[in-house]
Every structure is written in structure tokens, then in C-alpha cells.
Design an enzyme around this catalytic site. Structure first.
Site, PDB file in Angstrom:
ATOM      1  N   GLN A 120       0.720  -1.390   0.055  1.00  0.00           N
ATOM      2  CA  GLN A 120      -0.148  -0.025   0.210  1.00  0.00           C
ATOM      3  C   GLN A 120       0.717   1.215   0.069  1.00  0.00           C
ATOM      4  OE1 GLN A 120      -2.892  -0.404   3.255  1.00  0.00           O
ATOM      5  NE2 GLN A 120      -3.771  -2.188   2.390  1.00  0.00           N
ATOM      6  N   GLY A 168      -2.824   0.659  -5.719  1.00  0.00           N
ATOM      7  CA  GLY A 168      -4.128   0.859  -5.953  1.00  0.00           C
ATOM      8  C   GLY A 168      -5.028   1.506  -7.098  1.00  0.00           C
ATOM      9  N   ASN A 221     -12.936   3.695   6.515  1.00  0.00           N
ATOM     10  CA  ASN A 221     -11.686   3.258   5.504  1.00  0.00           C
ATOM     11  C   ASN A 221     -11.503   4.573   4.637  1.00  0.00           C
ATOM     12  OD1 ASN A 221      -9.848   2.214   3.796  1.00  0.00           O
ATOM     13  ND2 ASN A 221     -11.112   0.642   3.411  1.00  0.00           N
ATOM     14  N   TYR A 255     -10.735   6.450  -4.168  1.00  0.00           N
ATOM     15  CA  TYR A 255     -11.908   6.194  -4.959  1.00  0.00           C
ATOM     16  C   TYR A 255     -12.345   7.685  -5.493  1.00  0.00           C
ATOM     17  CZ  TYR A 255     -11.896   1.325  -3.512  1.00  0.00           C
ATOM     18  OH  TYR A 255     -11.539   0.085  -3.293  1.00  0.00           O
ATOM     19  N   ARG A 277     -10.677  10.362  -5.683  1.00  0.00           N
ATOM     20  CA  ARG A 277      -9.675  10.927  -6.632  1.00  0.00           C
ATOM     21  C   ARG A 277      -9.704  10.390  -8.082  1.00  0.00           C
ATOM     22  NH1 ARG A 277      -4.179   9.814  -3.541  1.00  0.00           N
ATOM     23  NH2 ARG A 277      -4.159   8.676  -5.402  1.00  0.00           N
TER      24      ARG A 277
END
Length: 88
Positions: A24, A29, A57, A64, A66
Site C-alpha cells: 500500500q 491501488g 476506511n 476512489y 480521486r
């Protein structure tokens, strides 16, 4: 990375999208979700992509948003907020 999606009548549902913690914050992602969106555009020709996320989260929500997902005001059966991405 793990991803799974199903296809409802009016769009496609991205059921789970996970990146192992050690990978991460490296941009994987964003790259992966954008690649999935492109594949969905080419292969499924749907107008909307749905996913759900827990309000806690914040990292996923930021990613998401962005990319262009937005909350539609609904919740899934698990109490997760539903987000939508509209394909042009």
C-alpha cells in the site's frame, strides 16, 4: 491484489478490491483501479461501476474519490456506503 466483480442490470459491481498492506501507499491501488475501469469500458460497455466501503476506511475513500467515484447516499446490506463511477 484481489478483485472481484459482478454485473447487475444497469452497471457493474466491484465487490472487493484489496492490496496487501506491505504494497500500500505505492500507487498500485490507483493504477489497478484505473486499469480495471479501462477493462470494464472495453469489455462490458456498462454505464456505471458500483462499490461499497466502510466510512472508517478513509484511505480507500480518498483513492476512489480521486479517481472519480462519488457517494450515492445508499448503503449495502453490510452497512457500507455505496460509491458510483459513471463511465462517459
Amino acid at each position: 491484489m484481489y478483485g472481484y466483480f459482478t454485473s447487475p442490470e444497469n452497471g457493474l459491481w466491484l465487490d472487493r478490491f484489496l492490496i496487501d498492506k506491505k504494497y500500500q501507499k505505492k500507487g498500485y491501488g490507483k493504477i489497478s483501479v484505473l486499469a480495471l475501469i479501462q477493462k470494464i469500458r472495453e469489455q462490458y460497455h456498462c454505464k456505471k461501476i458500483y462499490l461499497s466501503v466502510y466510512d472508517s476506511n478513509k484511505i480507500a475513500i480518498h483513492l476512489y474519490q480521486r479517481i472519480g467515484f462519488y457517494f450515492n447516499g445508499n448503503y449495502d446490506a453490510n452497512g457500507e456506503k455505496i460509491m458510483v463511477y459513471c463511465i462517459e
